[in-house]
Design a protein around this motif. Structure first.
Motif, mmCIF file in Angstrom:
data_model
loop_
_atom_site.group_PDB
_atom_site.id
_atom_site.type_symbol
_atom_site.label_atom_id
_atom_site.label_comp_id
_atom_site.label_asym_id
_atom_site.label_seq_id
_atom_site.Cartn_x
_atom_site.Cartn_y
_atom_site.Cartn_z
ATOM 1 N N LYS A 218 32.952 2.615 -27.281
ATOM 2 C CA LYS A 218 32.809 4.024 -26.948
ATOM 3 C C LYS A 218 32.859 4.920 -28.177
ATOM 4 O O LYS A 218 32.549 6.112 -28.101
ATOM 5 C CB LYS A 218 33.921 4.451 -25.977
ATOM 6 N N GLY A 219 33.266 4.373 -29.309
ATOM 7 C CA GLY A 219 33.478 5.204 -30.486
ATOM 8 C C GLY A 219 32.260 5.312 -31.386
ATOM 9 O O GLY A 219 32.387 5.820 -32.499
ATOM 10 N N ARG A 220 31.113 4.825 -31.016
ATOM 11 C CA ARG A 220 29.921 4.904 -31.853
ATOM 12 C C ARG A 220 28.735 5.319 -30.998
ATOM 13 O O ARG A 220 28.721 5.165 -29.772
ATOM 14 C CB ARG A 220 29.620 3.554 -32.522
ATOM 15 N N PHE A 221 27.725 5.866 -31.685
ATOM 16 C CA PHE A 221 26.491 6.217 -30.989
ATOM 17 C C PHE A 221 25.642 4.950 -30.828
ATOM 18 O O PHE A 221 25.387 4.240 -31.808
ATOM 19 C CB PHE A 221 25.706 7.263 -31.767
ATOM 20 N N PRO A 222 25.186 4.629 -29.623
ATOM 21 C CA PRO A 222 24.446 3.377 -29.421
ATOM 22 C C PRO A 222 23.031 3.461 -29.991
ATOM 23 O O PRO A 222 22.394 4.512 -29.957
ATOM 24 C CB PRO A 222 24.432 3.228 -27.900
ATOM 25 N N ASP A 223 22.547 2.327 -30.518
ATOM 26 C CA ASP A 223 21.154 2.175 -30.946
ATOM 27 C C ASP A 223 20.450 1.356 -29.853
ATOM 28 O O ASP A 223 20.484 0.122 -29.870
ATOM 29 C CB ASP A 223 21.063 1.459 -32.300
ATOM 30 N N VAL A 224 19.846 2.042 -28.935
ATOM 31 C CA VAL A 224 19.374 1.396 -27.711
ATOM 32 C C VAL A 224 17.868 1.171 -27.770
ATOM 33 O O VAL A 224 17.107 2.047 -28.218
ATOM 34 C CB VAL A 224 19.735 2.252 -26.478
ATOM 35 N N VAL A 269 18.058 -3.460 -21.142
ATOM 36 C CA VAL A 269 18.403 -2.386 -22.073
ATOM 37 C C VAL A 269 19.506 -2.914 -22.977
ATOM 38 O O VAL A 269 20.559 -3.351 -22.503
ATOM 39 C CB VAL A 269 18.871 -1.131 -21.316
ATOM 40 N N GLU A 270 19.264 -2.903 -24.307
ATOM 41 C CA GLU A 270 20.181 -3.540 -25.240
ATOM 42 C C GLU A 270 20.589 -2.567 -26.341
ATOM 43 O O GLU A 270 19.824 -1.680 -26.722
ATOM 44 C CB GLU A 270 19.542 -4.796 -25.843
ATOM 45 N N ASP A 271 21.804 -2.794 -26.812
ATOM 46 C CA ASP A 271 22.381 -1.971 -27.883
ATOM 47 C C ASP A 271 22.498 -2.828 -29.139
ATOM 48 O O ASP A 271 23.087 -3.918 -29.109
ATOM 49 C CB ASP A 271 23.752 -1.448 -27.448
ATOM 50 N N ARG A 272 21.928 -2.350 -30.235
ATOM 51 C CA ARG A 272 21.983 -3.090 -31.506
ATOM 52 C C ARG A 272 23.309 -2.772 -32.184
ATOM 53 O O ARG A 272 23.446 -1.798 -32.924
ATOM 54 C CB ARG A 272 20.804 -2.718 -32.378
ATOM 55 N N VAL A 273 24.291 -3.629 -31.921
ATOM 56 C CA VAL A 273 25.632 -3.402 -32.462
ATOM 57 C C VAL A 273 25.768 -3.892 -33.893
ATOM 58 O O VAL A 273 26.690 -3.484 -34.606
ATOM 59 C CB VAL A 273 26.685 -4.075 -31.553
ATOM 60 N N ALA A 274 24.913 -4.781 -34.319
ATOM 61 C CA ALA A 274 24.926 -5.317 -35.681
ATOM 62 C C ALA A 274 23.500 -5.731 -36.021
ATOM 63 O O ALA A 274 22.633 -5.836 -35.138
ATOM 64 C CB ALA A 274 25.893 -6.500 -35.787
ATOM 65 N N PRO A 275 23.204 -5.975 -37.325
ATOM 66 C CA PRO A 275 21.832 -6.335 -37.702
ATOM 67 C C PRO A 275 21.270 -7.520 -36.925
ATOM 68 O O PRO A 275 20.089 -7.552 -36.623
ATOM 69 C CB PRO A 275 21.946 -6.634 -39.199
ATOM 70 N N ASN A 276 22.080 -8.513 -36.604
ATOM 71 C CA ASN A 276 21.594 -9.690 -35.894
ATOM 72 C C ASN A 276 22.301 -9.894 -34.554
ATOM 73 O O ASN A 276 22.389 -11.003 -34.056
ATOM 74 C CB ASN A 276 21.770 -10.951 -36.752
ATOM 75 N N LYS A 277 22.810 -8.826 -34.009
ATOM 76 C CA LYS A 277 23.544 -8.944 -32.761
ATOM 77 C C LYS A 277 23.179 -7.782 -31.845
ATOM 78 O O LYS A 277 23.270 -6.616 -32.230
ATOM 79 C CB LYS A 277 25.048 -8.953 -33.027
ATOM 80 N N ASP A 278 22.746 -8.128 -30.617
ATOM 81 C CA ASP A 278 22.381 -7.146 -29.613
ATOM 82 C C ASP A 278 23.230 -7.362 -28.373
ATOM 83 O O ASP A 278 23.457 -8.506 -27.948
ATOM 84 C CB ASP A 278 20.898 -7.251 -29.245
ATOM 85 N N GLU A 279 23.670 -6.277 -27.782
ATOM 86 C CA GLU A 279 24.494 -6.340 -26.575
ATOM 87 C C GLU A 279 23.668 -5.820 -25.395
ATOM 88 O O GLU A 279 23.093 -4.729 -25.457
ATOM 89 C CB GLU A 279 25.761 -5.506 -26.731
ATOM 90 N N VAL A 280 23.633 -6.620 -24.315
ATOM 91 C CA VAL A 280 22.892 -6.230 -23.122
ATOM 92 C C VAL A 280 23.720 -5.229 -22.337
ATOM 93 O O VAL A 280 24.826 -5.515 -21.897
ATOM 94 C CB VAL A 280 22.559 -7.461 -22.249
ATOM 95 N N LEU A 281 23.137 -4.039 -22.139
ATOM 96 C CA LEU A 281 23.814 -2.990 -21.374
ATOM 97 C C LEU A 281 23.404 -3.014 -19.907
ATOM 98 O O LEU A 281 24.081 -2.382 -19.079
ATOM 99 C CB LEU A 281 23.495 -1.620 -21.968
ATOM 100 N N GLY A 282 22.343 -3.703 -19.591
ATOM 101 C CA GLY A 282 21.895 -3.791 -18.208
ATOM 102 C C GLY A 282 20.513 -4.396 -18.136
ATOM 103 O O GLY A 282 19.746 -4.356 -19.109
ATOM 104 N N ARG A 283 20.206 -4.976 -16.992
ATOM 105 C CA ARG A 283 18.897 -5.603 -16.826
ATOM 106 C C ARG A 283 18.453 -5.451 -15.387
ATOM 107 O O ARG A 283 19.264 -5.224 -14.483
ATOM 108 C CB ARG A 283 18.945 -7.089 -17.208
ATOM 109 N N CYS A 284 17.127 -5.603 -15.203
ATOM 110 C CA CYS A 284 16.575 -5.591 -13.847
ATOM 111 C C CYS A 284 15.339 -6.481 -13.828
ATOM 112 O O CYS A 284 14.632 -6.612 -14.835
ATOM 113 C CB CYS A 284 16.237 -4.176 -13.387
ATOM 114 N N ALA A 285 15.094 -7.116 -12.697
ATOM 115 C CA ALA A 285 13.941 -7.981 -12.491
ATOM 116 C C ALA A 285 13.036 -7.336 -11.451
ATOM 117 O O ALA A 285 13.485 -6.992 -10.350
ATOM 118 C CB ALA A 285 14.383 -9.367 -12.041
#
Length: 772
Positions: A218-224, A269-285
């Motif tokens: 919560k303490g950073r602006f997401p790169d989505v 929808v993914e957040d680039r938390v690090a250069p080689n690491k992405d966090e999934v914030l949500g998905r839909c099929a």
């Protein structure tokens, strides 16, 4: 490298006997079909009953052997079954029959030696003939006999008749040509088949925005960003510029989807938390069946989709959590089959995928694949060179494959196929391949290319039968090689001449492709995706149409860099401009009075046109009409074919060919790559110079009124004012006469120095001095 004789690559017209008739001029004396009639002896082994037991247990493992002279066909066997059903058809070519009796023997499969159970024999002179559209011959029960002709226990249901390759049993029959092939898989690979390529759609995904995302930190602006997956296709949007939990993109992603829609569209929808690491914030099929098909340019309503998030709980179990996060999308499907070969300028199908937009057909294309001659050996078996050739023809969504002729350098197929034609400006492609999946060969091997032929329908006269022998040319790393010749019969029948002529005024592609045009880079990506989909779908057929075959028919490698192809295209441009250059030289000769009589006639014509300007346009069109009529007697008599001289294949250097056949990325030694890179830089530099010169001339035209050179612009503006006054006061005919006579003046009144307007134009500024 020595240039091969050009006559080896020529097109040869033939006069075969088609359908039992003979080609007379442009017509057939028999309208049976477009192939030479071939007669076959057909044997349909249906089933048996009441077979005697041969094993200790009193059961039997029966199979049937059909023998005609030296040829022998065998059905599959059943274990412990006295009433088996085979329903298999055997076809023996009448040309190779060297016996008078047909023997159908029932045997019991055994480990050491198969046991004889009975036979049925037929005299070939008493076998009935059948010609479609006669109904199929009904099978009959025949009592089994021993080798002495005595009736024994057991009956066999058979149908035996003489027919042609037009018989409906022909495609699925076992052929005597394949007598040396064994195994179910190998036999399936030699049969002729018709394939229907999947219907392709463009899937457009307009990613607008997301709402109420819940990042972990919560303490950073997401790169989505948004990642979209459809089968093997993966595309990503850019990272949103709005660093918030409500990011916006308004970006389009495009896929190729094929019916039936097997995989859903998965958006994450993914957040680039690090250069080689992405966090999934949500998905839909999203199932593609629920996506609307767009047939016109009316705007579509966007929709909000709920996002789901995966949480790992209790070890490796996954739990889906639905929460308030949403994604705003606009998704639709539109037809896109033409993407397979649009950019190659020889498309075989220009119809939209949606049937609602289809127009009525304008005719029928009939293709007779007759035979091949002088095929090159493609492989070795037991120290002997051989070729197992088959043909593939592609037009629209319909692909056809002939049967494989085993171990023959002059195979005869005599198979005919038909397509409906919806646009005359389309191309049919016929390829010849060597089957490498027989004789217990490597199943992972590739079928070898022998060559291909392209025929543009618009170059064919309607209702005329074209029978030609086409050279099969293949470009190797060692140079172009003639692999043989293929004999084809082609007829394009037009159902409505008015509809066909109307097609020439219509756009090539559906309206949506012009309202929402695709970029060159998008087309390249979509073409690659479409090729992958078609290759996988056709490869799942039985027998499979393999990947290497599909890619060769679709010219997958035609967009790769090639020194040979670049030189050929440059020569094509020179050939196109040669006409303008010739006109310029002719006009220069007129102006310099090289031929005084012609120059005087031009003066008279010029005087008439100036005094009667209303005759200018009619004279131009009349001149074009006379040229067209004059060239009519030199109209092409044959369809176009592969031209080695136009392609530059016969004069390509070995190093250029080696570069063309190199893999991507390259596998050559760094020193060779360095030399080729330097050569490429040299050629690119020349192209860069030519493009820069063209840009310079355009910028000089722009600078006439831009006041970049205030003195030049002032002179041009003053000249325009004086010219306007003169043209307003003086009659137009007088000005035109003076201008024309000045241009056509005699050489004694000319100077060798450049003219004043040319000197002025060359002094105008361009933007080259602003270049780094």
């Amino acid at each position: 490298m020595q240039r091969p004789p050009q006559e080896d690559y020529s097109l040869k017209e033939t006069k075969p006997h088609l359908g039992g008739g003979k080609v007379t001029g442009d017509k057939l004396t028999s309208t049976y079909d477009l192939v030479e009639q071939m007669e076959y002896l057909y044997v349909r082994v249906v089933k048996a009953r009441d077979l005697p037991g041969k094993d200790v247990t009193g059961s039997c493992d029966p199979f049937v052997e059909v023998r005609l002279g030296n040829y022998r066909g065998i059905t599959r066997h059943f274990e412990k079954k006295s009433n088996p059903e085979w329903n298999q058809v055997f076809a023996f070519s009448k040309e190779r029959i060297q016996a008078t009796v047909l023997e159908v023997t029932v045997k019991d499969k055994d480990v050491v030696k198969d046991d004889f159970m009975g036979l049925v024999s037929f005299d070939l002179n008493e076998i009935p003939k059948r010609v479609p559209p006669d109904s199929p011959l009904a099978p009959q029960w025949y009592r089994l006999e021993d080798r002495k002709g005595n009736k024994i226990r057991g009956e066999l249901m058979l149908a035996v008749w003489m027919g042609t390759q037009a018989d409906e049993a022909f495609p699925d029959a076992w052929h005597s040509d394949a007598a040396t092939v064994s195994g179910t898989d190998s036999l399936a690979n030699i049969r002729s088949k018709v394939y229907i390529a999947p219907k392709l759609w463009y899937l457009r995904v307009n990613v607008i925005e997301a709402q109420d995302l819940q990042p972990t930190d919560k303490g950073r602006f997401p790169d989505v960003f948004v990642k979209a997956i459809l089968g093997n296709q993966i595309l990503k949007t850019r990272v949103s510029m709005s660093k918030s939990i409500n990011p916006m993109w308004n970006e389009d992603l495009m896929f190729v989807a094929a019916e039936p829609f097997e995989e859903p569209l998965i958006l994450s929808v993914e957040d680039r938390v690090a250069p080689n690491k992405d966090e999934v914030l949500g998905r839909c099929a999203i199932p593609l069946a629920n996506i609307p098909r767009r047939l016109d340019h009316k705007p579509l309503i966007s929709k909000w989709y709920n996002l789901e998030k995966h949480m790992i709980v209790e070890g490796e179990r996954k739990k889906e959590l639905k929460f308030a996060s949403k994604i705003h999308l606009r998704i639709w499907l539109e037809g896109g089959y033409h993407v397979l070969d649009e950019s190659t300028h020889y498309s075989s199908d220009l119809r939209p995928t949606a049937k609602q937009l289809w127009k009525s057909s304008i005719g029928v294309l009939e293709l007779g694949i007759l035979s091949a001659h002088g095929l090159s050996p493609m492989k070795n078996k037991d120290g002997r060179a051989m070729t197992d050739a088959y043909c593939v023809a592609k037009y629209g969504q319909k692909w056809v494959r002939t049967r494989t002729i085993i171990d023959n350098f002059t195979p005869k197929w005599n198979e005919q196929y038909t397509w409906e034609v919806y646009d005359p400006c389309t191309v049919i492609t016929i390829g010849v391949f060597d089957n490498c999946h027989l004789h217990g060969g490597d199943k992972s091997g590739s079928d070898s290319r022998i060559g291909k032929v392209r025929i543009r329908l618009s170059t064919l006269e309607t209702d005329r039968v074209y029978t030609h022998s086409y050279p099969l040319l293949l470009l190797h790393s060692s140079g172009v090689k003639k692999m043989g010749e293929i004999h084809l019969a082609v007829r394009f029948t037009c159902s409505s001449l008015l509809n066909m002529m109307y097609k020439y005024s219509q756009p090539l592609l559906p309206k949506m492709h012009y309202i929402h045009p695709l970029t060159v880079s998008q087309l390249d990506i979509l073409r690659h995706q479409a090729t992958q989909i078609v290759s996988m779908r056709l490869g799942r057929s039985e027998p499979p149409l393999r990947r290497e075959v599909v890619e060769y028919m679709l010219d997958v490698g035609s967009h790769m860099w090639s020194m040979r192809r670049s030189k050929a295209n440059f020569n094509r441009i020179v050939g196109v401009l040669s006409g303008l250059i010739a006109v310029g030289k002719w006009f220069d000769q007129i102006c310099n009075w090289k031929n005084p009589i012609t120059t005087v006639l031009i003066h008279i014509l010029f005087l008439i046109l100036v005094l009667y300007p209303e005759l200018i346009l009619p004279t131009i069109f009349l001149y074009l009409f006379l040229i067209g009529v004059w060239y009519y007697r030199w109209r092409p008599k044959h369809p176009p074919h592969m031209d080695t001289r136009l392609s530059g294949a016969d004069i390509a250097l070995p190093d250029e060919l080696d570069e063309e056949f190199d893999t991507f990325p390259t596998t050559r030694h760094p020193d060779i790559v360095r030399v080729r890179y330097d050569r490429l830089r040299s050629i690119a530099g020349k192209i860069q110079t030519v493009v820069g010169d063209l840009a310079t001339q355009g910028e000089r035209l722009q600078s006439l009124l831009s006041w970049r050179d205030p003195r030049a612009t002032a002179l041009f503006v003053i000249f325009c004012l004086v010219a306007a006054i003169v043209l307003y006061v003086a009659p137009f005919q007088v000005v035109a006469l003076l201008t024309g006579f000045y241009v056509l003046r005699h050489p004694r009144f000319r100077h060798k120095l450049p003219s004043v307007p040319l000197n002025f134009f060359r002094r105008l500024p361009a933007r080259t001095d602003c270049m780094l």
